[in-house]
Design a protein around this motif. Structure first.
Motif, PDB file in Angstrom:
ATOM      1  N   VAL A 143      78.933  14.068 -30.976  1.00 27.98           N
ATOM      2  CA  VAL A 143      79.558  14.293 -29.680  1.00 27.98           C
ATOM      3  C   VAL A 143      80.433  15.541 -29.712  1.00 27.98           C
ATOM      4  O   VAL A 143      80.395  16.364 -28.805  1.00 27.98           O
ATOM      5  N   TRP A 144      81.206  15.719 -30.786  1.00 27.29           N
ATOM      6  CA  TRP A 144      82.106  16.871 -30.847  1.00 27.29           C
ATOM      7  C   TRP A 144      81.334  18.186 -30.909  1.00 27.29           C
ATOM      8  O   TRP A 144      81.801  19.197 -30.385  1.00 27.29           O
ATOM      9  N   MET A 145      80.141  18.190 -31.535  1.00 26.60           N
ATOM     10  CA  MET A 145      79.333  19.417 -31.609  1.00 26.60           C
ATOM     11  C   MET A 145      78.827  19.806 -30.217  1.00 26.60           C
ATOM     12  O   MET A 145      78.884  20.973 -29.837  1.00 26.60           O
ATOM     13  N   LEU A 173      88.365  25.519 -34.881  1.00 28.79           N
ATOM     14  CA  LEU A 173      88.291  24.123 -34.465  1.00 28.79           C
ATOM     15  C   LEU A 173      86.979  23.491 -34.946  1.00 28.79           C
ATOM     16  O   LEU A 173      86.968  22.376 -35.473  1.00 28.79           O
ATOM     17  N   GLY A 174      85.873  24.214 -34.806  1.00 24.66           N
ATOM     18  CA  GLY A 174      84.584  23.716 -35.273  1.00 24.66           C
ATOM     19  C   GLY A 174      84.548  23.527 -36.781  1.00 24.66           C
ATOM     20  O   GLY A 174      84.014  22.533 -37.286  1.00 24.66           O
ATOM     21  N   VAL A 175      85.121  24.465 -37.514  1.00 25.88           N
ATOM     22  CA  VAL A 175      85.176  24.339 -38.980  1.00 25.88           C
ATOM     23  C   VAL A 175      86.001  23.118 -39.365  1.00 25.88           C
ATOM     24  O   VAL A 175      85.616  22.327 -40.236  1.00 25.88           O
ATOM     25  N   ALA A 176      87.151  22.937 -38.715  1.00 29.59           N
ATOM     26  CA  ALA A 176      88.011  21.788 -39.020  1.00 29.59           C
ATOM     27  C   ALA A 176      87.315  20.466 -38.703  1.00 29.59           C
ATOM     28  O   ALA A 176      87.365  19.524 -39.502  1.00 29.59           O
ATOM     29  N   LEU A 177      86.650  20.409 -37.555  1.00 23.88           N
ATOM     30  CA  LEU A 177      85.929  19.184 -37.193  1.00 23.88           C
ATOM     31  C   LEU A 177      84.775  18.917 -38.159  1.00 23.88           C
ATOM     32  O   LEU A 177      84.524  17.769 -38.538  1.00 23.88           O
ATOM     33  N   GLY A 178      84.057  19.958 -38.569  1.00 20.00           N
ATOM     34  CA  GLY A 178      82.977  19.794 -39.539  1.00 20.00           C
ATOM     35  C   GLY A 178      83.501  19.315 -40.882  1.00 20.00           C
ATOM     36  O   GLY A 178      82.916  18.421 -41.515  1.00 20.00           O
ATOM     37  N   TRP A 179      84.607  19.886 -41.329  1.00 19.96           N
ATOM     38  CA  TRP A 179      85.214  19.480 -42.588  1.00 19.96           C
ATOM     39  C   TRP A 179      85.634  18.010 -42.521  1.00 19.96           C
ATOM     40  O   TRP A 179      85.359  17.226 -43.417  1.00 19.96           O
ATOM     41  N   TYR A 180      86.306  17.643 -41.422  1.00 19.16           N
ATOM     42  CA  TYR A 180      86.765  16.271 -41.249  1.00 19.16           C
ATOM     43  C   TYR A 180      85.579  15.298 -41.217  1.00 19.16           C
ATOM     44  O   TYR A 180      85.619  14.242 -41.838  1.00 19.16           O
ATOM     45  N   THR A 181      84.528  15.659 -40.488  1.00 16.81           N
ATOM     46  CA  THR A 181      83.349  14.802 -40.389  1.00 16.81           C
ATOM     47  C   THR A 181      82.702  14.616 -41.760  1.00 16.81           C
ATOM     48  O   THR A 181      82.333  13.492 -42.123  1.00 16.81           O
ATOM     49  N   LYS A 183      84.121  14.988 -44.715  1.00 19.65           N
ATOM     50  CA  LYS A 183      85.048  14.247 -45.572  1.00 19.65           C
ATOM     51  C   LYS A 183      84.990  12.755 -45.258  1.00 19.65           C
ATOM     52  O   LYS A 183      84.954  11.904 -46.156  1.00 19.65           O
ATOM     53  N   LYS A 184      84.948  12.431 -43.965  1.00 23.20           N
ATOM     54  CA  LYS A 184      84.873  11.055 -43.525  1.00 23.20           C
ATOM     55  C   LYS A 184      83.548  10.404 -43.956  1.00 23.20           C
ATOM     56  O   LYS A 184      83.515   9.252 -44.371  1.00 23.20           O
ATOM     57  N   ALA A 185      82.456  11.168 -43.877  1.00 26.77           N
ATOM     58  CA  ALA A 185      81.135  10.636 -44.241  1.00 26.77           C
ATOM     59  C   ALA A 185      80.997  10.428 -45.743  1.00 26.77           C
ATOM     60  O   ALA A 185      80.229   9.564 -46.181  1.00 26.77           O
ATOM     61  N   SER A 186      81.716  11.203 -46.553  1.00 27.50           N
ATOM     62  CA  SER A 186      81.567  11.088 -48.010  1.00 27.50           C
ATOM     63  C   SER A 186      82.403   9.959 -48.595  1.00 27.50           C
ATOM     64  O   SER A 186      82.325   9.685 -49.773  1.00 27.50           O
ATOM     65  N   ARG A 187      83.207   9.294 -47.784  1.00 23.50           N
ATOM     66  CA  ARG A 187      84.019   8.159 -48.291  1.00 23.50           C
ATOM     67  C   ARG A 187      83.191   6.952 -48.518  1.00 23.50           C
ATOM     68  O   ARG A 187      82.258   6.578 -48.059  1.00 23.50           O
TER      69      ARG A 187
END
Length: 187
Positions: A143-145, A173-181, A183-187
């Motif tokens: 959705v964010w993309m 903003l896109g880089v930060a959202l991608g990084w967060y996504t 990071k969240k997926a690798s947990r």
């Protein structure tokens, strides 16, 4: 075709001829032709690799296709490969532009010529849109993309905000959202 292995790394002659073919095929809108040559015809990159190189090319100053050619040439054959890619890409358009400039000097005021140039512009825009649609098919959709893409389009196309200002705000903003996504997926 997606599962086919990539071709072995090309040498300078193959890099030159590949980008020469891109320069000969397209004029003003060669990115779709470069993608076809790199991904489909020569299989030097897969879709993901092309998207990564395109993203890098868009971040660097200068025309995307020139940046892509230099990155590809350098990746496969170092500085000689980068020079071969750039030379191959630019040779045909240089010769063509010089010939067209001379022709336009003689015939540019004729109405039919002006209409032909308008048609060529529309076709080039269509090629770029088609390539964008093809690249978008292979991206994972979040959705964010989609929201970021729409926000960028609205800011640049409708609100006519300066592209550099929009990218200066939305790219981080896109880089930060991608990084967060990720990071969240690798947990």
């Amino acid at each position: 075709m997606e599962n086919e292995p990539l071709s072995p790394p090309p040498g300078c002659a193959a890099i030159f001829s590949g980008f020469l073919s891109v320069g000969l095929r397209g004029f003003g809108g060669v990115l779709p032709w470069a993608r076809r040559m790199l991904v489909e015809e020569r299989r030097w990159l897969d879709e993901r690799g092309f998207t990564e190189v395109l993203s890098l090319g868009q971040l660097m100053p200068g025309p995307n296709i020139v940046n892509i050619s230099i990155v590809i040439g350098s990746r496969f054959a170092g500085i000689p490969g980068a020079l071969a890619a750039f030379g191959g890409l630019m040779l045909a358009p240089l010769v063509i532009v010089l010939m067209l400039a001379e022709t336009y000097r003689h015939f540019g005021t004729i109405e039919v010529v002006q209409h032909m140039l308008s048609g060529v512009s529309a076709a080039a825009a269509g090629l770029v849109l088609a390539m964008g649609a093809r690249l978008a098919q292979n991206l994972e959709r979040r959705v964010w993309m989609i929201g970021l893409a729409l926000l960028t389009f609205v800011a640049v196309a409708w609100l006519r905000l300066p592209l550099l200002a929009v990218l200066g705000v939305l790219a981080p903003l896109g880089v930060a959202l991608g990084w967060y996504t990720n990071k969240k997926a690798s947990r």
